[in-house]
Scaffold this motif. Structure first.
Motif, mmCIF file in Angstrom:
data_model
loop_
_atom_site.group_PDB
_atom_site.id
_atom_site.type_symbol
_atom_site.label_atom_id
_atom_site.label_comp_id
_atom_site.label_asym_id
_atom_site.label_seq_id
_atom_site.Cartn_x
_atom_site.Cartn_y
_atom_site.Cartn_z
ATOM 1 N N ILE A 188 0.848 -1.195 0.000
ATOM 2 C CA ILE A 188 0.000 0.000 0.000
ATOM 3 C C ILE A 188 0.883 1.245 0.000
ATOM 4 O O ILE A 188 1.743 1.411 0.872
ATOM 5 C CB ILE A 188 -0.938 0.046 1.220
ATOM 6 N N GLY A 232 -3.934 4.728 4.549
ATOM 7 C CA GLY A 232 -3.742 3.348 4.975
ATOM 8 C C GLY A 232 -5.054 2.588 5.078
ATOM 9 O O GLY A 232 -5.177 1.446 4.625
ATOM 10 N N LEU A 236 -6.136 -0.418 2.527
ATOM 11 C CA LEU A 236 -6.406 -1.781 2.990
ATOM 12 C C LEU A 236 -7.763 -2.264 2.501
ATOM 13 O O LEU A 236 -7.906 -3.418 2.065
ATOM 14 C CB LEU A 236 -6.333 -1.860 4.517
ATOM 15 N N VAL A 249 0.691 -7.240 4.621
ATOM 16 C CA VAL A 249 0.709 -5.954 3.922
ATOM 17 C C VAL A 249 2.002 -5.210 4.240
ATOM 18 O O VAL A 249 2.380 -5.068 5.409
ATOM 19 C CB VAL A 249 -0.486 -5.064 4.332
ATOM 20 N N CYS A 251 3.359 -1.553 4.071
ATOM 21 C CA CYS A 251 2.900 -0.156 3.923
ATOM 22 C C CYS A 251 4.107 0.750 3.727
ATOM 23 O O CYS A 251 5.162 0.555 4.344
ATOM 24 C CB CYS A 251 2.101 0.282 5.141
ATOM 25 N N ALA A 260 -3.969 1.310 8.280
ATOM 26 C CA ALA A 260 -4.323 -0.045 7.861
ATOM 27 C C ALA A 260 -4.595 -0.936 9.073
ATOM 28 O O ALA A 260 -5.532 -1.750 9.058
ATOM 29 C CB ALA A 260 -3.191 -0.634 7.018
ATOM 30 N N GLU A 263 -7.958 -0.072 10.521
ATOM 31 C CA GLU A 263 -9.016 -0.540 9.627
ATOM 32 C C GLU A 263 -9.164 -2.064 9.708
ATOM 33 O O GLU A 263 -10.292 -2.587 9.688
ATOM 34 C CB GLU A 263 -8.723 -0.113 8.192
ATOM 35 N N ILE A 277 0.917 -6.807 9.302
ATOM 36 C CA ILE A 277 1.028 -5.439 8.785
ATOM 37 C C ILE A 277 2.389 -4.869 9.167
ATOM 38 O O ILE A 277 2.821 -4.987 10.324
ATOM 39 C CB ILE A 277 -0.101 -4.543 9.334
#
Length: 333
Positions: A188, A232, A236, A249, A251, A260, A263, A277
């Motif tokens: 991301i 973020g 996501l 993920v 980032c 993210a 979320e 993450i």
């Protein structure tokens, strides 16, 4: 001034202290050259009158401004805070002061600010970007002063660079996720073209493509009112909509990773069991007392201090100093 006010002069301080103007100058510029009693009288007069030393006259006679200009991409959050702190303290050891401007990640804004800084005749210029317009690079190359590009390692720096390989860092954190058994890994970032570091981190992720179950890249368009947290969270949602089986993920920054992470929890995904993450930067919010985020640590203070030392001691054109990075594993992986 039009309303009758005027600047307090060195002569005013001299009369108030009962000494000569040259004595005041020595006391303010070279205090070791006057007696303790005289120094105390001068300092008391300065305090009483609110005198501020006029550096312009000294700069004209010595051709030294004792100023270093710094064009920082953002003064928000803590992205470059430690770098500015290290640079400020390092330069102070040589009697130099920092003059800051923010470019907001915009090369055109940087190009407009460079003449403003050069007009102050700085001892050096520091930039936190290696992406310059042709006009800006021309100005920098003709300035005749050290130009230091920080947080990156361009192949052809204007003068010198102090930073690290963003591409290698992006590859390292992706490899970490692969080594923990996750191959369905997304990335991301944003579509900001001027974010060269973010693009290099994406390339590092792409460098690990052979070990990944396909590339899963989401780049969120920047909006004036949005924050990294917003990007973020939005990124996501888009990532999981397009690739619902994603298990990790990468980032582009800690701010995007924080959005993210929040979320993911709102969506009911356990971190790191369902979704790992990672961020980038190891800023305050990423620490154990905050989000406990797995991230890449950059020693911004060391970058700033090394840049200051290059300015004070001098550096050869083409100097590139790799300060490296550290992968920090915490609770999100």
């Amino acid at each position: 001034m039009a309303d009758g006010r005027r600047w307090v002069t060195m002569g005013d301080v001299a009369r108030h202290a009962g000494v000569g103007t040259m004595t005041v100058s020595r006391a303010l510029r070279s205090p070791s050259k006057v007696s303790a009693a005289t120094l105390e009288k001068v300092r008391a007069a300065v305090a009483d009158l609110g005198y501020v030393l006029d550096e312009t006259a000294g700069a004209l006679s010595s051709q030294r401004s004792r100023i270093v200009g710094a064009l920082i991409e953002t003064l928000e959050a803590s992205v470059f805070a430690s770098t500015v702190q290290g640079l400020t303290e390092g330069l102070a050891e040589g009697g130099l002061q920092l003059l800051l401007s923010a470019t907001q990640y915009d090369p055109e804004t940087e190009a407009a600010l460079i003449p403003t800084h050069l007009g102050r005749r700085p001892e050096a210029l520091v930039l936190t970007s290696a992406l310059h317009t042709a006009r800006a690079r021309g100005l920098l190359e003709r300035a005749g002063i050290p130009v230091l590009e920080l947080w990156e390692l361009p192949d052809r720096p204007v003068h010198a660079a102090v930073g690290f390989s963003n591409r290698a860092a992006g590859a390292a954190i992706t490899r970490h996720l692969i080594d923990t058994g996750r191959t369905r890994v997304g990335f991301i970032g944003t579509t900001r073209d001027s974010d060269q570091r973010g693009q290099l981190r994406l390339k590092g992720y792409e460098d690990q493509a052979a070990a990944l179950d396909g590339l899963r890249v989401v780049r969120v368009p920047p909006r004036a009112e949005a924050t990294g947290f917003d990007y973020g969270a939005e990124g996501l949602r888009d990532l999981l909509r397009r690739w619902p089986d994603t298990r990790a993920v990468v980032c582009v920054s800690d701010a995007l990773a924080a959005g993210a992470l929040c979320e993911a929890r709102r969506m009911g995904h356990a971190v790191p069991e369902r979704l790992a993450i990672t961020g980038f930067g190891d800023f305050d919010l990423a620490g154990e007392s905050g989000l406990a985020l797995t991230t890449i640590r950059i020693d911004g203070d060391a970058i700033g201090r090394r840049a200051a030392r290059l300015i004070l001691d001098g550096s050869a054109p083409g100097t590139r100093i790799d300060m490296g990075f550290t992968l920090i594993r915490r609770a999100t992986t």
